[in-house]
Structure formats: structure tokens, C-alpha cells
Design an enzyme around this catalytic site. Structure first.
Site, PDB file in Angstrom:
ATOM      1  N   LYS A  66       0.871  -1.191   0.000  1.00  0.00           N
ATOM      2  CA  LYS A  66       0.000   0.000   0.000  1.00  0.00           C
ATOM      3  C   LYS A  66       0.900   1.230   0.000  1.00  0.00           C
ATOM      4  O   LYS A  66       1.797   1.344   0.843  1.00  0.00           O
ATOM      5  CB  LYS A  66      -0.915   0.041   1.219  1.00  0.00           C
ATOM      6  N   HIS A 136     -12.173  11.643  10.126  1.00  0.00           N
ATOM      7  CA  HIS A 136     -12.683  10.722   9.112  1.00  0.00           C
ATOM      8  C   HIS A 136     -12.755   9.288   9.628  1.00  0.00           C
ATOM      9  O   HIS A 136     -13.773   8.606   9.482  1.00  0.00           O
ATOM     10  CB  HIS A 136     -11.788  10.801   7.871  1.00  0.00           C
ATOM     11  N   ASN A 158     -13.176  15.600  21.565  1.00  0.00           N
ATOM     12  CA  ASN A 158     -12.284  15.912  20.449  1.00  0.00           C
ATOM     13  C   ASN A 158     -11.669  17.282  20.688  1.00  0.00           C
ATOM     14  O   ASN A 158     -12.341  18.190  21.192  1.00  0.00           O
ATOM     15  CB  ASN A 158     -13.052  15.902  19.117  1.00  0.00           C
ATOM     16  N   SER A 197      -4.736  12.419  15.298  1.00  0.00           N
ATOM     17  CA  SER A 197      -3.371  12.580  14.776  1.00  0.00           C
ATOM     18  C   SER A 197      -2.533  13.384  15.771  1.00  0.00           C
ATOM     19  O   SER A 197      -1.669  14.152  15.387  1.00  0.00           O
ATOM     20  CB  SER A 197      -3.420  13.269  13.415  1.00  0.00           C
ATOM     21  N   GLY A 218      -4.739   5.778  16.535  1.00  0.00           N
ATOM     22  CA  GLY A 218      -4.260   6.941  15.772  1.00  0.00           C
ATOM     23  C   GLY A 218      -2.759   6.998  15.598  1.00  0.00           C
ATOM     24  O   GLY A 218      -2.268   7.583  14.637  1.00  0.00           O
ATOM     25  N   THR A 219      -2.004   6.398  16.525  1.00  0.00           N
ATOM     26  CA  THR A 219      -0.543   6.527  16.482  1.00  0.00           C
ATOM     27  C   THR A 219       0.055   5.476  15.558  1.00  0.00           C
ATOM     28  O   THR A 219       0.072   4.292  15.887  1.00  0.00           O
ATOM     29  CB  THR A 219       0.041   6.412  17.907  1.00  0.00           C
ATOM     30  N   GLY A 290      -3.085  -0.428  17.842  1.00  0.00           N
ATOM     31  CA  GLY A 290      -3.352  -0.733  16.421  1.00  0.00           C
ATOM     32  C   GLY A 290      -2.521   0.165  15.520  1.00  0.00           C
ATOM     33  O   GLY A 290      -2.868   1.324  15.293  1.00  0.00           O
TER      34      GLY A 290
HETATM   35  P1  NAD Z   1      -8.549  13.398  10.322  1.00  0.00           P
HETATM   36  O1  NAD Z   1      -7.596  14.431   9.847  1.00  0.00           O
HETATM   37  O2  NAD Z   1      -9.831  13.204   9.615  1.00  0.00           O
HETATM   38  O3  NAD Z   1      -8.876  13.656  11.877  1.00  0.00           O
HETATM   39  C1  NAD Z   1      -7.844  13.980  12.771  1.00  0.00           C
HETATM   40  C2  NAD Z   1      -8.355  13.854  14.194  1.00  0.00           C
HETATM   41  O4  NAD Z   1      -7.288  14.181  15.090  1.00  0.00           O
HETATM   42  C3  NAD Z   1      -9.482  14.828  14.524  1.00  0.00           C
HETATM   43  O5  NAD Z   1     -10.313  14.240  15.499  1.00  0.00           O
HETATM   44  C4  NAD Z   1      -8.735  16.024  15.100  1.00  0.00           C
HETATM   45  O6  NAD Z   1      -9.543  16.841  15.908  1.00  0.00           O
HETATM   46  C5  NAD Z   1      -7.683  15.299  15.920  1.00  0.00           C
HETATM   47  N1  NAD Z   1      -6.490  16.092  16.207  1.00  0.00           N
HETATM   48  C6  NAD Z   1      -5.760  16.818  15.332  1.00  0.00           C
HETATM   49  N2  NAD Z   1      -4.726  17.396  15.982  1.00  0.00           N
HETATM   50  C7  NAD Z   1      -4.811  17.011  17.281  1.00  0.00           C
HETATM   51  C8  NAD Z   1      -4.032  17.271  18.441  1.00  0.00           C
HETATM   52  N3  NAD Z   1      -2.961  18.060  18.384  1.00  0.00           N
HETATM   53  N4  NAD Z   1      -4.424  16.702  19.612  1.00  0.00           N
HETATM   54  C9  NAD Z   1      -5.518  15.893  19.676  1.00  0.00           C
HETATM   55  N5  NAD Z   1      -6.301  15.622  18.605  1.00  0.00           N
HETATM   56  C10 NAD Z   1      -5.936  16.164  17.432  1.00  0.00           C
HETATM   57  O7  NAD Z   1      -7.698  12.047  10.376  1.00  0.00           O
HETATM   58  P2  NAD Z   1      -8.200  10.549  10.319  1.00  0.00           P
HETATM   59  O8  NAD Z   1      -8.178  10.064   8.910  1.00  0.00           O
HETATM   60  O9  NAD Z   1      -9.430  10.403  11.130  1.00  0.00           O
HETATM   61  O10 NAD Z   1      -6.965   9.796  11.036  1.00  0.00           O
HETATM   62  C11 NAD Z   1      -6.767   9.942  12.429  1.00  0.00           C
HETATM   63  C12 NAD Z   1      -5.432   9.309  12.795  1.00  0.00           C
HETATM   64  O11 NAD Z   1      -5.489   7.906  12.558  1.00  0.00           O
HETATM   65  C13 NAD Z   1      -4.245   9.824  11.979  1.00  0.00           C
HETATM   66  O12 NAD Z   1      -3.147   9.974  12.871  1.00  0.00           O
HETATM   67  C14 NAD Z   1      -3.962   8.694  11.008  1.00  0.00           C
HETATM   68  O13 NAD Z   1      -2.616   8.641  10.594  1.00  0.00           O
HETATM   69  C15 NAD Z   1      -4.307   7.504  11.884  1.00  0.00           C
HETATM   70  N6  NAD Z   1      -4.611   6.274  11.150  1.00  0.00           N
HETATM   71  C16 NAD Z   1      -4.174   5.116  11.708  1.00  0.00           C
HETATM   72  C17 NAD Z   1      -4.428   3.913  11.076  1.00  0.00           C
HETATM   73  C18 NAD Z   1      -3.982   2.628  11.699  1.00  0.00           C
HETATM   74  O14 NAD Z   1      -4.058   1.576  11.061  1.00  0.00           O
HETATM   75  N7  NAD Z   1      -3.565   2.622  12.932  1.00  0.00           N
HETATM   76  C19 NAD Z   1      -5.129   3.903   9.853  1.00  0.00           C
HETATM   77  C20 NAD Z   1      -5.593   5.105   9.339  1.00  0.00           C
HETATM   78  C21 NAD Z   1      -5.338   6.296  10.001  1.00  0.00           C
END
Ligand code: NAD
Length: 319
Positions: A66, A136, A158, A197, A218-219, A290
Site C-alpha cells: 500500500k 474521518h 475531540n 493525529s 491513531g498513532t 493498532g
Molecule cells: P482526520 O484528519 O480526519 O482527523 C484527525 C483527528 O485528530 C481529529 O479528530 C482532530 O480533531 C484530531 N487532532 C488533530 N490534531 C490534534 C491534536 N494536536 N491533539 C488531539 N487531537 C488532534 O484524520 P483521520 O483520517 O481520522 O486519522 C486519524 C489518525 O489515525 C491519523 O493519525 C492517522 O494517521 C491515523 N490512522 C491510523 C491507522 C492505523 O491503522 N492505525 C489507519 C488510518 C489512520
């Protein structure tokens, strides 16, 4: 090779398909039938991340990668911040087999991983779901979690509260009361999904009740952090892949601080195959780190290609 564009994915792969495919993948990893290659992840500046997640599933005859990442400026342009494509190859010949839109698949496979952890590790009587994050991925996470436990209420925090109504709308669709809380309010939650994020911890040990299950999703990069390292140290930690958990996952900070060791982290696949115990007591805190592995992407992309072939959709090209 078959091109399966993003627009077809919603009709080809359901949340249930993703759950089944990802659970089988975690089991294959536990049996050493499948393994992930090291992740390549590069910072492009202005918060943009780009990289490659790849692997080989010998049993399923799946090889691929990917390519994609996180582009925080996209939302303002009307696109989602995560953008990716999956490429599948014939493991015997190396010939390209398919290119598959990876955006919805990423959301489905990530939500599936967290739901698998809730299914396997959360208390059976979990009733309050806590959501930390409302972007998202959070909407998919909420739907997937609701499939594996009989939640009676969703509470959410949030950093950007204006994003919460979107999550509230999903809860309403699922028939669940929804309440915005501050972080200490998360103490009420039996299951907490973190999907932000964030570069620094939001959720602290004092915000989590005994017996809770956390899915920290998220991490997925060096330097991100959602929960306090002391909370990771307090919990029994599970993950999709230990090598990723200790380097790019939520556990990276507790590892760096010397609070936990890699051999204290259990692959969720080992719980699925019965090689390791899941939750051992009603009061312990379980935490799923995760990180997102390439094999998850390949599993759901393979499902999409299989269905596309069955239905005669997608575009065949010679390369
Ligand atoms: P998004 O941009 O749609 O949403 C980001 C989220 O993080 C929002 O809720 C926002 O308010 C919050 N945020 C932003 N800055 C912040 C901060 N400084 N402190 C606290 N919250 C904060 O992103 P998304 O597509 O929902 O992805 C969220 C996270 O998940 C990203 O870090 C992405 O890389 C990660 N992710 C992980 C996996 C996995 O397999 N583990 C897969 C996809 C995405």
C-alpha cells in the site's frame, strides 16, 4: 492487471468482510504464514506523511504494497486527508495483478482491527463507548465498535469540538445516545477508541476506569501519541505487530521511557489462534495498539479484487 477504482469499493467490501479478512490475517501472522515487511514512512514537510506498507501472505498467496499517507491540507480542498492505493502482485512471478483504491479500504481495515480487539478483549458487559477523536476514521471506528458489543451510550471528546456533531450523527443512526464530555469524563467508558493525529498524550491514566479496554488507533508514526505512557505501562498491551508497536505505535513512548519491554506486548493474532490469553480479569485494563499493518491492506484489497472479478467490474489493462 485489474484496476479497481475507489468509487467501486463501497459496493465490493463491507465492514463485515473487512472484519473477517483482517481477523484471518492476524491469525495467519500468528501462525507465521504471513509477515509484514518493514514500513517506510517519510515526513514530506507541512505535516504530510508518505510511505509504503507491504507484506507476503504465503497461505493466501498474496503479495503487495500500500502506497500512501496523510495529507492534512486535503480537507480544505474537499478531499480526505488519508490517500492511498494498494498494488497486488503474483507472489510466484512478481507480475502486477491489481491496483485498488485504498482510502475506504484503509478506514474499513482499521475499524475492523479495533473491533476485533474489542470483540476479543473488552468485557462482555461493556455498555459505554468512549470516542477520543472525531475525524474521518472515527465514524468508521464507531460503527465497527457498535457491531461487537451492546453499547447503550457513546461519549466523545475531540480537541476540535466543532467536529463532534458528525460523530453524533452516526451514533444517532445507530440508535445510541451521544454526549460530548471532557477528558476526565472518559472515566465512565468501558471501551475507549482513540483515533486522532495528536503529537502528545490526551488521555491520561486517571481518565480510565479499571476493567476498561482501549483501542489506540491513531498513532502510526514516530512522534505521534494519544495516551500517557504511564497508562500503557498500567495496561496489558496487545497489538497487531510488536515490531511496529514498539517503533511507530502507541507503545513507542512507554518503550523509550523504559516503562515496558517488547516481550510484554502480545500480538492479537496469538489471542485469535489461542496461543495467548486475552483478558484475564474483569478489572484489568487491556490496550490494543493498532499500528496498521500492510497485510491488513492486502487482505481487504484481495477481497475487493475477488468480488470485482466475480461481478465483471473494474478495468483490465495490460502492463
Ligand atoms: P482526520 O484528519 O480526519 O482527523 C484527525 C483527528 O485528530 C481529529 O479528530 C482532530 O480533531 C484530531 N487532532 C488533530 N490534531 C490534534 C491534536 N494536536 N491533539 C488531539 N487531537 C488532534 O484524520 P483521520 O483520517 O481520522 O486519522 C486519524 C489518525 O489515525 C491519523 O493519525 C492517522 O494517521 C491515523 N490512522 C491510523 C491507522 C492505523 O491503522 N492505525 C489507519 C488510518 C489512520
Amino acid at each position: 492487471m485489474l484496476i479497481v477504482p475507489e468509487a467501486l469499493i463501497a459496493d465490493l467490501v463491507s465492514a463485515e468482510d473487512a472484519f473477517t479478512a483482517v481477523e484471518a490475517t492476524f491469525a495467519a501472522m500468528s501462525k507465521k504464514d504471513a509477515y509484514n515487511f518493514p514500513v517506510v514512512r517519510e515526513a514530506l514537510g507541512e505535516g504530510r506523511q508518505y510511505g509504503f506498507k507491504s507484506g507476503l501472505d504465503r497461505a493466501g498467496a498474496v503479495l503487495g504494497v500500500k502506497a500512501g499517507g496523510y495529507f492534512p491540507g486535503n480537507a480544505a480542498k474537499g478531499m480526505i486527508n488519508h490517500q492511498s492505493s494498494v498494488f497486488l502482485f503474483d507472489p510466484d512471478t512478481g507480475r502486477p495483478q491489481a491496483m485498488v483504491g485504498g482510502n475506504l479500504l484503509t478506514a474499513l481495515r482499521t475499524a475492523a482491527a479495533s473491533a476485533i480487539s474489542i470483540d476479543r478483549l473488552a468485557r462482555g458487559d461493556a455498555r459505554v463507548l468512549g470516542m477520543v477523536g472525531a475525524g474521518h476514521q472515527a465514524t468508521f471506528q464507531l460503527r465497527a465498535a457498535a457491531r461487537v458489543r451492546k453499547f447503550e451510550k457513546v461519549i466523545a471528546w475531540n480537541l476540535h469540538p466543532e467536529m463532534l456533531p458528525k460523530l453524533g450523527a452516526i451514533a444517532a443512526e445507530l440508535g445510541l445516545p451521544f454526549e460530548a464530555v471532557d477528558l476526565p469524563g472518559m472515566i465512565e467508558a468501558d471501551v475507549i477508541v482513540t483515533i486522532t493525529s495528536s503529537p502528545a498524550a490526551s488521555l491520561m491514566a486517571a481518565h480510565v476506569r479499571p476493567g476498561a479496554h482501549l483501542a489506540c488507533m491513531g498513532t502510526d508514526t514516530v512522534g505521534k501519541q494519544e495516551v500517557e505512557a504511564a497508562l500503557v505501562a498500567k495496561a496489558r498491551v496487545f497489538t497487531d505487530e510488536v515490531a511496529q508497536s514498539v517503533t511507530i505505535g502507541e507503545a513507542q513512548h512507554a518503550i523509550k521511557a523504559g516503562l515496558i519491554a517488547a516481550d510484554q506486548i502480545t500480538p492479537i493474532g496469538d489471542v485469535i489462534t489461542g496461543r495467548a490469553a486475552g483478558r484475564k480479569s474483569a478489572d484489568e485494563i487491556t490496550l490494543f495498539d493498532g499500528t496498521g499493518v500492510g497485510l491488513q491492506d492486502l487482505a481487504v484489497a484481495s477481497r475487493a479484487v475477488e468480488r470485482a472479478r466475480e461481478r465483471g467490474v473494474g478495468q483490465s489493462v495490460t502492463v
